[in-house]
Every structure is written in C-alpha cells, then in structure tokens.
Design an enzyme around this catalytic site. Structure first.
Site: not given
Ligand code: PEP
Length: 259
Positions: A14-15, A94, A96, A172, A178, A218, A239-240
């Site tokens: 969920w970040k 991660h 980020e 990833e 994202g 994504s 993520g999103g």
């Molecule tokens: C993530 O941040 O681990 C991720 C996979 O983000 P998203 O699905 O939004 O690309």
C-alpha cells in the site's frame, strides 16, 4: 522449468496510503470479504505501520524494518516488533527505499538477516533501473546487466542454505514500477531463470528451486494472469492496483483461476 507446488503469493504494497485508518479498514475489510474461500492463493497485505492492526484474517506484512531488534534508533521499527505485531512477511529492498531513503545493498543484507532472525519471511525486491542491456542480436538480456546479479549476491550474503526458502524474490524492474509500462511475460520468465541460476551457484539447485519469484511493476486486473501463466511467476507484488479493492480482488481472482 519444473512447476512448483506452492500457492501463488500476492503481496499488496500500500506504500504510504491510504490517508486515514477508516479507509484502511474499509480496504482491508472488502478484500478479506471478497477473497474468502480462495484457498490456493496466499494474500499478504502490507499497510503502513500504523494500520497493521486493520489486517484481520489475511497474512500481514510490513513494508520495511530496521536491522537491529531494539535500541536507540529513533523512528525505526524492528523485525522483532513486527513479528510481535503478528507480521509474517516484510518487504526489503524496495526501489523507493533505495531512491528516497538511501538504502544500499549492504543495508539490505543487514535487514534481510535481521528479519530472518526474528522469524519473518522476506519479500526481497530486486530490479534493474533501465532496459538497455541488449545482446548482439538486439535482444534484451539480464545476463548483460550486472545489477540484478549484484543485488542477489549482496542480499543473500551470509544467509544460510536452510533459510533461503524464507526469502521470496520479487523481480521489480524499476522502469516498470508505477509507470503503466509493465515487463513482458518473457522478461519475467527470463528473470526467474536468471535468479534461480544465481541462487543455484550460491547454494544448490534443489534449494534454489524452492525460492519463489514474484513479479511486480504496473500489474492490474487485465494483465496479472499472463505473468503467472506465461511468465511462470510464483505470484505478484502489487503497488498502485492494491489500493482499489475491486481491482485488487479481480487480480486475485484471475490468479486463482489461472493457477
Ligand atoms: C511496487 O511499488 O512494488 C509496485 C509493483 O508498484 P506498481 O504495481 O504500482 O507498479
């Protein structure tokens, strides 16, 4: 590649969302209600620390941890505390965390070992920054990019063979997170083969084959099944799309139906 008998694993990151505990409760509650009965998928919700208690029946995960179990580290949360709060998993490495908090391969390795010591399972994120390692025929290949290999070797440094199945590797690619520009299923399959090959060299084939490899970047309800079916991913790190309960539930269902 021999197909694994593990349940597919879907990890929701969920970040730093949502912005209230009420919304967190609603999101978690809806997901739990809608996925009840889907027995052959394992779902892990990773909310921000203050919302960990809203995750009821599903497995709980954290988005990071410190490398010490306690002490004078203002603002930090230890693996032992997470375990005590009922967490089963913790996401480590991660992109980020690297981008905004300066996490290096060395820090990631310390965190991995501390999390395993506390009895947590680790979702270890690895991924190259750009997609520009082409071979002479113009095919993109992981073999030419030293990044993935360095990240894997760095993170597993000092981890005993008996513990590696407690690490799930999430491939990833940074360029896919994202951006709305996911990797292809072929990219995911080649990353899985590459990751397992490095682990086979570090440990042995039998143990390496027990390490689950997820894909993240994504993903959404339309594309998730293809990463499992064609990319042979053992699950997804989302993520999103995990912040929209309808979308996330559809993703879980499509993976359930295709595994
Ligand atoms: C993530 O941040 O681990 C991720 C996979 O983000 P998203 O699905 O939004 O690309």
């Amino acid at each position: 590649m021999k197909n694994e008998t593990y349940k597919k694993l879907i990890v929701a990151n969920w970040k730093m969302n949502p912005s209230s505990s009420k919304e967190a409760e609603e999101l978690s509650g809806t997901v739990q209600r809608e996925v009840r009965g889907l027995k052959n998928v394992e779902i892990v919700l990773c909310p921000p620390f203050p919302y960990l208690s809203v995750v009821g029946a599903l497995a709980k995960g954290a988005q990071s941890c410190h490398w010490e179990q306690k002490g004078a580290y203002t603002g930090a949360v230890s693996p032992a505390m997470l375990k005590d709060m009922g967490c089963e998993y913790v996401i480590i490495g991660h992109s980020e965390r690297k981008q905004y908090f300066g996490e290096t391969d060395e820090i990631i390795n310390k965190k991995v070992k501390a999390a395993l010591k506390a009895g947590l399972k680790v979702v270890l994120c690895i991924g190259e920054d750009t997609r520009d390692s082409f071979d002479s025929k113009g095919h993109w290949t992981h073999e030419l990019d030293p990044k993935l290999k360095e990240q894997i070797i760095g993170a597993f440094e000092g981890v005993k063979k008996s513990n590696i199945q407690n690490i799930v590797v999430a491939y990833e690619p940074v360029w896919a997170i994202g951006t709305g520009n996911p990797a292809t299923p072929d990219d995911v399959l080649s990353a899985k083969i590459f990751i397992r090959k490095i682990l086979s060299n570090l440990y042995d084939r039998k143990e390496a084959d027990k390490v689950r490899v997820l894909y993240g970047g994504s993903t959404n309800k339309k594309n998730s099944a293809v990463f499992i079916k064609e990319g042979q991913a053992d699950g997804l790190l989302v993520g999103g799309a995990s912040l929209d309960s309808d979308e996330f539930v559809e993703m879980v269902k499509s993976i359930y139906e295709n595994s």
